[in-house]
Design a protein around this motif. Structure first.
Motif, PDB file in Angstrom:
ATOM      1  N   UNK A   1     -11.364  10.270 -16.551  1.00  0.00           N
ATOM      2  CA  UNK A   1     -11.345  10.300 -15.082  1.00  0.00           C
ATOM      3  C   UNK A   1      -9.941  10.666 -14.629  1.00  0.00           C
ATOM      4  N   UNK A   2      -9.832  11.630 -13.739  1.00  0.00           N
ATOM      5  CA  UNK A   2      -8.534  12.140 -13.299  1.00  0.00           C
ATOM      6  C   UNK A   2      -8.294  11.825 -11.823  1.00  0.00           C
ATOM      7  N   UNK A   3      -7.192  11.122 -11.571  1.00  0.00           N
ATOM      8  CA  UNK A   3      -6.776  10.837 -10.191  1.00  0.00           C
ATOM      9  C   UNK A   3      -5.627  11.733  -9.757  1.00  0.00           C
ATOM     10  N   UNK A   4      -5.056  12.434 -10.714  1.00  0.00           N
ATOM     11  CA  UNK A   4      -3.996  13.407 -10.453  1.00  0.00           C
ATOM     12  C   UNK A   4      -4.433  14.750 -11.035  1.00  0.00           C
ATOM     13  N   UNK A   5      -3.853  15.856 -10.556  1.00  0.00           N
ATOM     14  CA  UNK A   5      -4.238  17.168 -11.087  1.00  0.00           C
ATOM     15  C   UNK A   5      -4.051  17.234 -12.603  1.00  0.00           C
ATOM     16  N   UNK A   6      -5.046  17.789 -13.281  1.00  0.00           N
ATOM     17  CA  UNK A   6      -5.021  17.921 -14.738  1.00  0.00           C
ATOM     18  C   UNK A   6      -5.924  19.077 -15.121  1.00  0.00           C
ATOM     19  N   UNK A   7      -5.703  19.682 -16.295  1.00  0.00           N
ATOM     20  CA  UNK A   7      -6.517  20.837 -16.703  1.00  0.00           C
ATOM     21  C   UNK A   7      -7.833  20.462 -17.360  1.00  0.00           C
ATOM     22  N   UNK A   8      -8.142  19.173 -17.446  1.00  0.00           N
ATOM     23  CA  UNK A   8      -9.383  18.747 -18.071  1.00  0.00           C
ATOM     24  C   UNK A   8      -9.838  17.443 -17.428  1.00  0.00           C
ATOM     25  N   UNK A   9     -10.920  16.871 -17.931  1.00  0.00           N
ATOM     26  CA  UNK A   9     -11.438  15.642 -17.366  1.00  0.00           C
ATOM     27  C   UNK A   9     -12.156  15.867 -16.042  1.00  0.00           C
ATOM     28  N   UNK A  10     -12.657  14.782 -15.474  1.00  0.00           N
ATOM     29  CA  UNK A  10     -13.428  14.845 -14.230  1.00  0.00           C
ATOM     30  C   UNK A  10     -12.597  14.264 -13.093  1.00  0.00           C
ATOM     31  N   UNK A  11     -12.220  15.082 -12.110  1.00  0.00           N
ATOM     32  CA  UNK A  11     -11.508  14.533 -10.951  1.00  0.00           C
ATOM     33  C   UNK A  11     -12.364  13.485 -10.252  1.00  0.00           C
ATOM     34  N   UNK A  12     -11.747  12.392  -9.866  1.00  0.00           N
ATOM     35  CA  UNK A  12     -12.494  11.337  -9.189  1.00  0.00           C
ATOM     36  C   UNK A  12     -13.204  11.868  -7.953  1.00  0.00           C
ATOM     37  N   UNK A  13     -12.594  12.855  -7.291  1.00  0.00           N
ATOM     38  CA  UNK A  13     -13.209  13.425  -6.095  1.00  0.00           C
ATOM     39  C   UNK A  13     -14.490  14.174  -6.405  1.00  0.00           C
ATOM     40  N   UNK A  14     -14.669  14.600  -7.674  1.00  0.00           N
ATOM     41  CA  UNK A  14     -15.872  15.336  -8.058  1.00  0.00           C
ATOM     42  C   UNK A  14     -16.989  14.420  -8.527  1.00  0.00           C
ATOM     43  N   UNK A  15     -16.660  13.141  -8.754  1.00  0.00           N
ATOM     44  CA  UNK A  15     -17.677  12.209  -9.205  1.00  0.00           C
ATOM     45  C   UNK A  15     -18.659  11.892  -8.092  1.00  0.00           C
ATOM     46  N   UNK A  16     -19.863  11.555  -8.464  1.00  0.00           N
ATOM     47  CA  UNK A  16     -20.868  11.198  -7.474  1.00  0.00           C
ATOM     48  C   UNK A  16     -20.621   9.799  -6.934  1.00  0.00           C
TER      49      UNK A  16
END
Length: 327
Positions: free
Chosen positions: A190-205
């Motif tokens: 889970x990503x709360x900061x910009x990163x090149x992988x993982x799932x941004x929290x904003x994209x989670x349902x």
């Protein structure tokens, strides 16, 4: 027929390949040009997420790399340089998942152009879908897309069948959430900061509510807006293969991407649920409930709705090896 692909072919292929889906957006792949062929390889340096307490082995990586190989096929086809795909071509190097070599030259079909153009528009949508039903003709096209890659797609239809699947999915989800390794993997990806992988929290349902039919991965902690309940009877599809070897799992990745791009091209939104696949007992109950031989490899939720958000990707240069070099 050309003697081999070039570095220019490789660059275009990798740009498309990295848009493939992967569990938790882990992107477990590398690519290289070798003896005129383009190879897709498992990236063992990636902290691959555990699945089902390890009973699935490299299942998640095989699915992802198979999907990436399908994107490469499309990228080459629309350049009028179609490719043949060999799965696990080297008995002494099983980390090479697929090798693509030039096939007989021919113009790309309109279907190939349509699927290729859908690659940048395919994103998982974890939001509620609209209640509009998916027409029968499109359902048939989705099943045919899986069959074209030697896989099968079983649609779960009818209130009772969908509710039974929902109970199975929630049961599998509860099993996984009791596993500390699973919870740690969700937190790690889970990503709360910009990163090149993982799932941004904003994209989670939105957080799963007790009355929701299907579970969501806990990538975010926000509640949905009032009146935005998930659809009561979604179109659920199970993608499977004749067996469950490594080659079958890679085949499932090829078929998964063809199905997802077919859905995207038809204006549909999709998301994936692998919880019932990751728990052995749930996977077997799913198989027997469908009356299918072989192995379920992925579950899809399909419908009309808000398109998903794009998730980040590593740059092509970061996942491409020089000829003769393995990272």
């Amino acid at each position: 027929m050309t003697t081999g692909f070039t570095a220019v072919d490789l660059r275009g292929a990798v740009a498309a390949a990295i848009r493939a889906p992967s569990l938790h957006n882990s992107q477990p792949w590398r690519f290289r040009l070798h003896d005129g062929g383009i190879e897709v390889r498992l990236d063992r340096t990636r902290p691959l997420p555990p699945a089902g307490a390890g009973h699935l082995g490299d299942w998640a990586a095989h699915i992802a790399c198979g999907a990436a190989a399908f994107n490469i096929q499309l990228a080459l086809a629309v350049q009028d340089t179609p490719a043949r795909v060999s799965l696990r071509p080297y008995p002494d190097d099983l980390d090479v998942v697929a090798r693509l070599v030039p096939d007989r030259a021919r113009p790309a079909t309109q279907a190939e152009h349509n699927l290729f153009e859908a690659i940048p528009r395919r994103h998982s949508s974890r939001m509620p879908f609209f209640p509009d039903p998916v027409p029968g003709e499109i359902r048939w096209r989705l099943a045919e897309a899986a069959r074209a890659e030697a896989a099968w797609l079983e649609l779960i239809v009818g209130t009772a069948a969908v509710e039974a699947f929902g109970q199975l999915a929630h049961s599998a989800n509860r099993v996984l959430e009791r596993d500390p390794g699973y919870r740690a993997a969700i937190a790690r990806w889970t990503r709360y900061e910009p990163a090149p992988d993982g799932v941004p929290a904003a994209s989670g349902g939105p957080v799963t509510e007790p009355h929701d039919l299907l579970p969501q991965r806990p990538f975010a902690d926000r509640r949905r807006a009032p009146g935005r309940d998930f659809e009561p009877e979604p179109l659920v599809a199970v993608l499977g293969t004749p067996a469950d070897t490594a080659a079958d799992q890679i085949t499932a990745g090829l078929a998964l991407q063809r199905v997802l791009l077919t859905a995207t091209n038809a204006g549909l939104a999709t998301s994936m649920l692998s919880q019932p696949i990751e728990v052995p007992a749930a996977r077997e109950r799913l198989r027997t409930g469908l009356g299918r031989f072989g192995a379920p490899q992925m579950v899809l939720r399909i419908g009309y709705g808000q398109p998903g958000w794009p998730t980040p990707r590593r740059e092509p240069d970061d996942v491409t090896d020089e000829p003769g070099h393995l990272a």
